[in-house]
Write a protein that holds these residues in place. Structure first.
Motif, PDB file in Angstrom:
ATOM      1  N   MET A   1      74.247 -16.771   2.340  1.00 22.54           N
ATOM      2  CA  MET A   1      74.012 -17.562   3.509  1.00 22.54           C
ATOM      3  C   MET A   1      74.846 -18.822   3.414  1.00 22.54           C
ATOM      4  N   THR A   2      74.941 -19.524   4.521  1.00 24.35           N
ATOM      5  CA  THR A   2      75.642 -20.809   4.565  1.00 24.35           C
ATOM      6  C   THR A   2      74.622 -21.903   4.851  1.00 24.35           C
ATOM      7  N   ASP A   3      74.628 -22.957   4.041  1.00 25.39           N
ATOM      8  CA  ASP A   3      73.667 -24.035   4.269  1.00 25.39           C
ATOM      9  C   ASP A   3      74.145 -24.930   5.413  1.00 25.39           C
ATOM     10  N   ARG A   4      73.384 -25.943   5.747  1.00 25.32           N
ATOM     11  CA  ARG A   4      73.703 -26.818   6.876  1.00 25.32           C
ATOM     12  C   ARG A   4      74.923 -27.701   6.638  1.00 25.32           C
ATOM     13  N   LEU A   5      75.415 -27.741   5.400  1.00 24.34           N
ATOM     14  CA  LEU A   5      76.632 -28.477   5.101  1.00 24.34           C
ATOM     15  C   LEU A   5      77.830 -27.539   4.963  1.00 24.34           C
ATOM     16  N   GLY A   6      77.627 -26.255   5.289  1.00 24.79           N
ATOM     17  CA  GLY A   6      78.715 -25.284   5.275  1.00 24.79           C
ATOM     18  C   GLY A   6      79.018 -24.668   3.927  1.00 24.79           C
ATOM     19  N   ARG A   7      78.131 -24.841   2.957  1.00 26.25           N
ATOM     20  CA  ARG A   7      78.365 -24.279   1.626  1.00 26.25           C
ATOM     21  C   ARG A   7      77.709 -22.917   1.495  1.00 26.25           C
ATOM     22  N   ARG A   8      78.374 -22.005   0.789  1.00 29.81           N
ATOM     23  CA  ARG A   8      77.817 -20.685   0.538  1.00 29.81           C
ATOM     24  C   ARG A   8      76.737 -20.806  -0.530  1.00 29.81           C
ATOM     25  N   GLY A   9      75.613 -20.106  -0.307  1.00 28.75           N
ATOM     26  CA  GLY A   9      74.525 -20.163  -1.265  1.00 28.75           C
ATOM     27  C   GLY A   9      73.634 -18.941  -1.164  1.00 28.75           C
ATOM     28  N   GLN A  10      72.699 -18.863  -2.086  1.00 32.45           N
ATOM     29  CA  GLN A  10      71.685 -17.802  -2.120  1.00 32.45           C
ATOM     30  C   GLN A  10      70.364 -18.440  -1.722  1.00 32.45           C
ATOM     31  N   ALA A  11      69.671 -17.836  -0.756  1.00 34.03           N
ATOM     32  CA  ALA A  11      68.402 -18.403  -0.281  1.00 34.03           C
ATOM     33  C   ALA A  11      67.219 -17.633  -0.856  1.00 34.03           C
TER      34      ALA A  11
ATOM     35  N   VAL B   1      62.784 -26.960  12.825  1.00 33.15           N
ATOM     36  CA  VAL B   1      62.956 -27.405  11.438  1.00 33.15           C
ATOM     37  C   VAL B   1      62.118 -28.671  11.260  1.00 33.15           C
ATOM     38  N   MET B   2      61.205 -28.624  10.302  1.00 36.91           N
ATOM     39  CA  MET B   2      60.320 -29.764  10.051  1.00 36.91           C
ATOM     40  C   MET B   2      60.899 -30.718   9.003  1.00 36.91           C
ATOM     41  N   SER B   3      61.640 -30.182   8.046  1.00 38.45           N
ATOM     42  CA  SER B   3      62.291 -31.040   7.056  1.00 38.45           C
ATOM     43  C   SER B   3      63.480 -30.293   6.454  1.00 38.45           C
ATOM     44  N   TYR B   4      64.450 -31.080   6.017  1.00 34.55           N
ATOM     45  CA  TYR B   4      65.612 -30.520   5.344  1.00 34.55           C
ATOM     46  C   TYR B   4      66.158 -31.558   4.387  1.00 34.55           C
ATOM     47  N   SER B   5      66.426 -31.142   3.173  1.00 34.96           N
ATOM     48  CA  SER B   5      67.066 -32.009   2.177  1.00 34.96           C
ATOM     49  C   SER B   5      68.270 -31.266   1.637  1.00 34.96           C
ATOM     50  N   ALA B   6      69.368 -31.999   1.447  1.00 40.63           N
ATOM     51  CA  ALA B   6      70.577 -31.407   0.883  1.00 40.63           C
ATOM     52  C   ALA B   6      71.049 -32.299  -0.263  1.00 40.63           C
ATOM     53  N   TRP B   7      71.561 -31.666  -1.313  1.00 33.52           N
ATOM     54  CA  TRP B   7      72.044 -32.400  -2.467  1.00 33.52           C
ATOM     55  C   TRP B   7      73.521 -32.090  -2.671  1.00 33.52           C
ATOM     56  N   MET B   8      74.294 -33.125  -2.932  1.00 35.99           N
ATOM     57  CA  MET B   8      75.724 -32.979  -3.238  1.00 35.99           C
ATOM     58  C   MET B   8      75.878 -33.066  -4.750  1.00 35.99           C
ATOM     59  N   ARG B   9      76.609 -32.144  -5.309  1.00 33.53           N
ATOM     60  CA  ARG B   9      76.819 -32.127  -6.765  1.00 33.53           C
ATOM     61  C   ARG B   9      78.271 -32.326  -7.074  1.00 33.53           C
TER      62      ARG B   9
END
Length: 61
Positions: A1-11, A53-61
């Motif tokens: 999947m793609t997260d809200r910042l456009g990064r590929r990830g596993q959900a 969407v009730m909440s969303y948090s994104a972390w940059m690494r």
């Protein structure tokens, strides 16, 4: 999947009590990319609809 910042990830998803919680992780490193809570049922008392969407948090690494 793609997260809200456009990064590929596993959900990883958990549905419970009208809320879907989705943990999004980088499949290569295991780093947490995001955490999202979405309604799976409407909440008319709050003017919220299914899919809001009730909440969303994104972390940059």
């Amino acid at each position: 999947m793609t997260d809200r910042l456009g990064r590929r990830g596993q959900a990883y998803v958990n549905d419970s009590r009208g809320v879907r919680r989705m943990l999004i992780m980088d499949p290569g490193t295991g780093a947490v990319l995001g955490l999202e809570s979405t309604l799976t049922a409407p909440e008319p008392a709050f003017g919220a609809e299914e899919g809001d969407v009730m909440s969303y948090s994104a972390w940059m690494r």
